[in-house]
Structures are given as structure tokens and as C-alpha cells.
Scaffold this active site. Structure first.
Site, PDB file in Angstrom:
ATOM      1  N   ASP A  89      -1.514  -7.210   5.381  1.00  0.00           N
ATOM      2  CA  ASP A  89      -0.211  -6.584   5.620  1.00  0.00           C
ATOM      3  C   ASP A  89       0.888  -7.650   5.562  1.00  0.00           C
ATOM      4  OD1 ASP A  89       1.530  -4.490   6.211  1.00  0.00           O
ATOM      5  OD2 ASP A  89       1.399  -4.841   8.374  1.00  0.00           O
ATOM      6  N   HIS A  90       1.923  -7.392   4.786  1.00  0.00           N
ATOM      7  CA  HIS A  90       3.067  -8.317   4.672  1.00  0.00           C
ATOM      8  C   HIS A  90       2.654  -9.734   4.292  1.00  0.00           C
ATOM      9  CE1 HIS A  90       6.159  -5.511   5.923  1.00  0.00           C
ATOM     10  NE2 HIS A  90       5.358  -5.111   6.908  1.00  0.00           N
ATOM     11  N   HIS A 185      10.508  -1.279  11.385  1.00  0.00           N
ATOM     12  CA  HIS A 185       9.365  -1.703  12.199  1.00  0.00           C
ATOM     13  C   HIS A 185       9.751  -1.760  13.683  1.00  0.00           C
ATOM     14  CE1 HIS A 185       8.463  -3.586   8.201  1.00  0.00           C
ATOM     15  NE2 HIS A 185       7.268  -3.118   8.465  1.00  0.00           N
ATOM     16  N   HIS A 213       6.340   2.069   5.817  1.00  0.00           N
ATOM     17  CA  HIS A 213       6.183   1.116   6.923  1.00  0.00           C
ATOM     18  C   HIS A 213       6.950   1.644   8.129  1.00  0.00           C
ATOM     19  CE1 HIS A 213       4.356  -2.615   5.067  1.00  0.00           C
ATOM     20  NE2 HIS A 213       4.407  -1.755   4.067  1.00  0.00           N
ATOM     21  N   GLY A 214       6.599   1.118   9.311  1.00  0.00           N
ATOM     22  CA  GLY A 214       7.322   1.534  10.520  1.00  0.00           C
ATOM     23  C   GLY A 214       7.028   2.974  10.901  1.00  0.00           C
ATOM     24  N   SER A 216       5.497   4.136  13.514  1.00  0.00           N
ATOM     25  CA  SER A 216       5.606   4.440  14.955  1.00  0.00           C
ATOM     26  C   SER A 216       6.958   5.069  15.269  1.00  0.00           C
ATOM     27  CB  SER A 216       5.472   3.152  15.783  1.00  0.00           C
ATOM     28  OG  SER A 216       4.219   2.569  15.566  1.00  0.00           O
ATOM     29  N   ASN A 235       1.926   3.074   7.774  1.00  0.00           N
ATOM     30  CA  ASN A 235       1.576   1.929   8.619  1.00  0.00           C
ATOM     31  C   ASN A 235       1.925   2.205  10.083  1.00  0.00           C
ATOM     32  OD1 ASN A 235       0.998   0.763   6.188  1.00  0.00           O
ATOM     33  ND2 ASN A 235       2.288  -1.031   6.482  1.00  0.00           N
ATOM     34  N   ALA A 237       1.642   0.293  13.901  1.00  0.00           N
ATOM     35  CA  ALA A 237       1.286  -0.842  14.758  1.00  0.00           C
ATOM     36  C   ALA A 237       1.789  -0.601  16.183  1.00  0.00           C
ATOM     37  CB  ALA A 237       1.860  -2.138  14.193  1.00  0.00           C
ATOM     38  N   THR A 238       3.117  -0.538  16.361  1.00  0.00           N
ATOM     39  CA  THR A 238       3.707  -0.472  17.707  1.00  0.00           C
ATOM     40  C   THR A 238       3.101   0.623  18.589  1.00  0.00           C
ATOM     41  OG1 THR A 238       5.768  -1.291  16.757  1.00  0.00           O
ATOM     42  CG2 THR A 238       5.921  -0.267  18.924  1.00  0.00           C
TER      43      THR A 238
END
Ligand code: 13P
Length: 290
Positions: A89-90, A185, A213-214, A216, A235, A237-238
Site C-alpha cells: 500500500d502506498h 485518509h 482510498h480512505g 473509513s 481501502n 485502515a482507520t
């Protein structure tokens, strides 16, 4: 089964009109949460590791979290019949990509989104060429920068331009494209508002699986519309991190939890993260597809 390539998962998603969560992994616990979610939901899953995990020797000696994540994912996926992809990722440059290839990652993102168009094309092309040589690993590029919600970028970032996206795909040969369509993000300060029309235009012009992306904090109704318009990888994550910590919230200093053996300590966090991921698999429409 063995790890699969990203195109195996996202081509099926494209045909079926659904998306697949790509969840950031940091250690064994987070990989276990993802694979347990995939097992329970009968879903494909994309396990991904941030660029910084490829360089964790800066923090402690010679160990690399990205290598540990790869080994754990490969070993645990082999015991299942689920499609599991292992993705960078990234990725920031060729050093990370070389390590990823050596450690068995099955696809990679290269993020040149802060460069100008020509610079982004040059870097991405170089990575696509390396990944082709390494057995045809699919590459995700990014055009239009998805910023951080902390800095309020969600309100100001310039959206990806469909014609430029088509040109970028043609020039670089990327398999998938991360796009700026109103997400950011981290924790949103303002409620996010995705530009669904723009997603459809980019999909029409570029023709490749699109990546959001982002994920959440984006409301469910917008996620559903984004998938309809062409988003195939989302994607997260948070929100997964937050779900992982949830069972510890508000625990007093003298709570017995703080002296639990680490394997017992993480049982509830793994379950909590797993439940969140299953919820996203249901929303993305990939539950029951494995
Ligand atoms: P969130 O932390 O906002 O879910 O974003 C994750 C992400 O896009 C990782 O690349």
C-alpha cells in the site's frame, strides 16, 4: 491455497459488479482478523502493508514488519480455500517494490500522486516494468492525490480528470487505479461527499478497476453508489484500528486485562476487528463470492 494476484480478485469483482475490502495489516493479529473474516463471510480479501512497514529496521534492528506480515499471510492462507492477495500500500519507490517482490507480495501500489503528471508516469512505468519482469505482478497507480482528512484535504483536493486517467493507464500499463473522488485518509472532519458521477466517467474512460482510498467513515449509501459506478477495491485502515482497540476503551489501570498474556489480550480485539471487516464485506457485496 497459495496467495493469488490482485487481478484474480478484482477481475471477478469487475464481472460481478462488487468491490473487495483491502485492509491494512501490521502484525499477526490484524492478518488473523482479516483471514477469519474472509473465512466466515466466504469472501476474497486483500491484505496490504504500508510502505513504512518495509522499512521498520529503522525502528528496531533488522526486523521488517512487512516481511512478517507476508510470512504469516502466506502460511495462514495456505490452510484455506479463499482467494487472498498480498499487496503493497502506498509504495514510495523501487526499494520497497524490490523488497515486496523478494518477500512474496503478489501485487503492489506505487504512489506517485504528489509528483507532476510526467513524474508520476515515469515512476509508475518503472515499477510496472519491474513487476512484469518479476512474473507479472499487477500494479495499482494513483492519479489525483487522496490526502489526509487531518489536514482537511477532503474538501480541497483536485478530483482525478477522466481523460488524464485514461492517458495515465495507457502510458504506464497499470492494472488498477486509485482515484481522488472526494475521499481522504483518516477521520473525516467534514462529512465526506464522493463524486459518484466522476467515478463513472473515470471508469468509462480508463476501463480499469478503480480503487477508493480512505474508506473509513464513508457512509454506506455512498459506498454502494461508488461500487455501482466502478470502484472495485476499497481501502480500510482507520476504522479497523478503531474496532481493534474498542474492547480496551475505558478500562481502568488496575483492570486484570493489562496483565493478560499477549495471546489472550488480543482475542477480543481480533474478534472486534473481524466483525467490522465482515460488515464491510457484506456492504461491498463480496461476501459469499469465495
Ligand atoms: P482510512 O484509514 O481512511 O480507512 O484509509 C485507508 C487507506 O486508504 C489506506 O491506503
Amino acid at each position: 491455497m497459495s496467495l493469488v494476484k490482485l487481478n484474480e480478485i478484482l477481475d471477478a469483482a469487475d464481472r460481478g459488479g462488487y468491490a473487495v475490502p483491502a485492509v491494512n495489516a501490521y502484525n499477526a493479529d490484524t492478518v488473523i482478523a482479516m483471514l477469519e473474516a474472509a473465512r466466515e463471510a466466504r469472501s476474497p480479501i486483500i491484505v496490504q502493508a504500508y510502505d513504512r512497514l518495509f522499512d521498520s529496521d529503522k525502528e528496531y534492528g533488522v526486523l521488517h514488519n512487512a516481511r512478517a506480515v507476508a510470512a504469516i499471510t502466506r502460511e495462514l492462507a495456505a490452510d484455506t480455500d479463499l482467494p487472498v492477495a498480498l499487496h503493497v500500500d502506498h509504495g514510495t519507490g523501487t526499494d520497497t517494490i524490490l523488497r515486496a517482490i523478494r518477500w512474496g507480495y503478489t501485487s503492489a501500489m506505487i504512489d506517485g500522486s504528489t509528483l507532476d503528471f510526467e513524474g508520476n508516469v515515469a515512476l509508475t512505468k518503472q515499477v510496472v516494468s519491474m513487476c512484469n519482469t518479476a512474473g507479472g505482478l499487477p500494479v495499482e497507480g494513483e492519479l489525483g492525490h487522496v490526502g489526509s482528512a487531518r489536514s482537511g484535504d477532503e474538501a480541497t483536493g483536485a478530483l482525478t480528470v477522466p481523460e488524464e486517467a485514461a492517458e495515465f493507464v495507457r502510458l504506464t500499463g497499470v492494472y488498477a487505479l486509485a482515484v481522488m473522488v472526494g475521499s481522504a485518509h483518516g477521520r473525516y472532519k467534514l462529512p465526506p461527499k464522493l463524486n459518484i458521477g466522476r467515478i463513472a466517467e473515470i471508469k468509462e474512460a480508463a476501463g480499469v478497476p478503480l480503487v477508493l482510498h480512505g474508506g473509513s467513515g464513508i457512509p454506506d449509501d455512498q459506498i454502494k453508489l461508488a461500487i455501482k459506478a466502478g470502484i472495485r477495491k476499497i481501502n480500510y485502515a482507520t476504522d479497523v484500528i478503531s474496532a481493534y482497540y474498542e474492547p480496551f476503551r475505558g478500562k481502568a489501570y488496575d483492570d486484570p486485562i493489562w496483565v493478560m498474556a499477549p495471546d489472550n489480550f488480543v482475542i477480543e480485539p481480533i474478534k472486534s476487528a473481524k466483525e467490522f471487516i465482515i460488515d464491510r464485506m457484506n456492504l461491498c457485496g463480496c461476501a459469499g463470492r469465495a
